[in-house]
Write an enzyme that holds these catalytic residues in place. Sequence first.
Site, PDB file in Angstrom:
ATOM      1  N   SER A 125     -71.057 -43.771  -1.830  1.00 50.11           N
ATOM      2  CA  SER A 125     -69.939 -44.615  -1.399  1.00 50.11           C
ATOM      3  C   SER A 125     -68.617 -43.869  -1.323  1.00 50.11           C
ATOM      4  O   SER A 125     -68.353 -42.966  -2.129  1.00 50.11           O
ATOM      5  CB  SER A 125     -69.779 -45.792  -2.365  1.00 50.11           C
ATOM      6  OG  SER A 125     -70.948 -46.570  -2.418  1.00 50.11           O
ATOM      7  N   HIS A 153     -69.201 -53.169  -5.521  1.00 49.21           N
ATOM      8  CA  HIS A 153     -70.503 -52.817  -6.095  1.00 49.21           C
ATOM      9  C   HIS A 153     -70.618 -53.250  -7.558  1.00 49.21           C
ATOM     10  O   HIS A 153     -71.701 -53.680  -7.994  1.00 49.21           O
ATOM     11  CB  HIS A 153     -70.756 -51.316  -5.957  1.00 49.21           C
ATOM     12  CG  HIS A 153     -71.062 -50.891  -4.559  1.00 49.21           C
ATOM     13  ND1 HIS A 153     -72.199 -51.297  -3.895  1.00 49.21           N
ATOM     14  CD2 HIS A 153     -70.387 -50.105  -3.682  1.00 49.21           C
ATOM     15  CE1 HIS A 153     -72.213 -50.780  -2.675  1.00 49.21           C
ATOM     16  NE2 HIS A 153     -71.115 -50.058  -2.521  1.00 49.21           N
TER      17      HIS A 153
END
Length: 544
Positions: free
Chosen positions: A354, A471
């Site tokens: 990410s 997340h």
Amino acid sequence: MNKKALAILMRARMRPNHLTNFALSPISNELNQILSNSHGNRSSENGEHHAMEHGKEKLNHQRSFEVVRESMHSVISMNKTEVGDSVLNEFLEGYCSLSFENRRKLLLTLAKEYDLNRAQVRELIKQYLGLQPPGSEAQSGGVEDEGFLSTFYRIERNLRHSLKPVYETLFERLNTHPEGLKFLTIIRADILSILTEGNIASLRALDSYLKEKLTTWLSPAALELHQITWDDPASLLEKIVFYEAVHPISNLIDLKRRLGVGRRCFGYFHSAIPREPLIFIEVALLKNIAETIQEVLWDNPPIAESEATCALFYSISSTQPGLAGINLGKFLIKRVITLVKIDMPHISVFATLSPIPGFMQWLLSKLASQLKLAKAEDISRSSADRSRLTFYENILEPEEERALIDSSGDLASGKSGMEIMLNLLTPTTHEWSNSDKLLSALKLPLMRLCARYLLQEKKRGKALDSVANFHLQNGAMVQRINWMADQSEKGLKQSAGIMVNYVYRPENIEEYAQSYFSKGHIHSSYDVKRYIQLALENESKGSL
């Protein structure tokens, strides 16, 4: 599939000329003004003519606004049985024809004039407070009085109804239209755009109400998960290229690879918005958790799928700006994990690679503020002087500062390591990334500060970084931060090229999500925590 048609569509979409959206944006109004002003150099006769035309155009815009406003009122006020597709179509088409400024006027009208009736709410509350609660001593012998309770039920029902704003009727009736759900996302996108210019309480309430409605209508039960492949229609693949928000798809070969062997792409679809994913996620099947985006996007060839042990989520993109804040990604990730586990039992690790979009912004702001404070307090001598200042913090360790001073050379100057770091990282040329010496000097402080940013920097008790918050609230943990993982212009600008792996452990997802929501606790690996612990240990030694 017609590959030629796909290629044409892709080429057309990749051009930065999306006239549909552009025509409705405030920028187009500015451009029209500039074009209009450019005619000022003509003769006065032409100027008068254009002034007359402009007046007519302004009058037509006003008439158009009134017509759309009236059609909106009709949708809201007409009897339920009278509101057919023709009435809804008139409003949909009228709204889409409005300029951005007139859309703003209409939405403010909707928010203020079609809100709830507060006078009625106050009157019902007064009536309710005037009643004796059921079961009180006023009731003889505690015997339930059905007539007495019916008064409570009636006022409570009326109160619930009066607490619903009038514009709820508009949203619910639009949702019955075949194009209504898509249209409501367009309306919300406009609302969010207006709110970026200023916080208008009535419009904020309108947005909150519409968001709640969309969240209900887009529940996981109403969404269909579909694996997107190379065999899907060209129109769908075109949208994947257009909406990819994390790692742009460069060409047809790139797209084919992302949908080929060792890769997966899944999207959530709704029957009311056909042939267009609301959100989609791209997955790479790998032997190990990738440390760089190059491994995912450019390494060739991919491994055999039977050898993969890791499903890596490397890009998740929403296609509807009007669904911002509605966490469809949470449900999508969980569904994909379940599906991959069923289809490929040999996959045991579910992770991400990410971006960290807010890191550099936070770091540069931190450096600038600390240097400004140091200058204001005139501290440039001993660490003892600095330690007496409550808000001052030298965010570099002594050995990091020495390494930066020794390595900066001609690229950056400064009286301290922090000033050198700020001067190195501020330019958009990112020259530091081409120097092995500077890369070596910057690696430790940047990795340590990145770990601090992810684990410790918070806003309202939650992670400051937007992707981290996404997340973590979905139940992931911070597994590893990766040096020079994304060396693209975007990667260097956002996070000095650093990326992070979040890991989803199916057995811990609910536990981690709950502890994050309730306590703001961020689960992370020992390796990431170690960066923070080393800094604390050094700080402790320095204070002895």
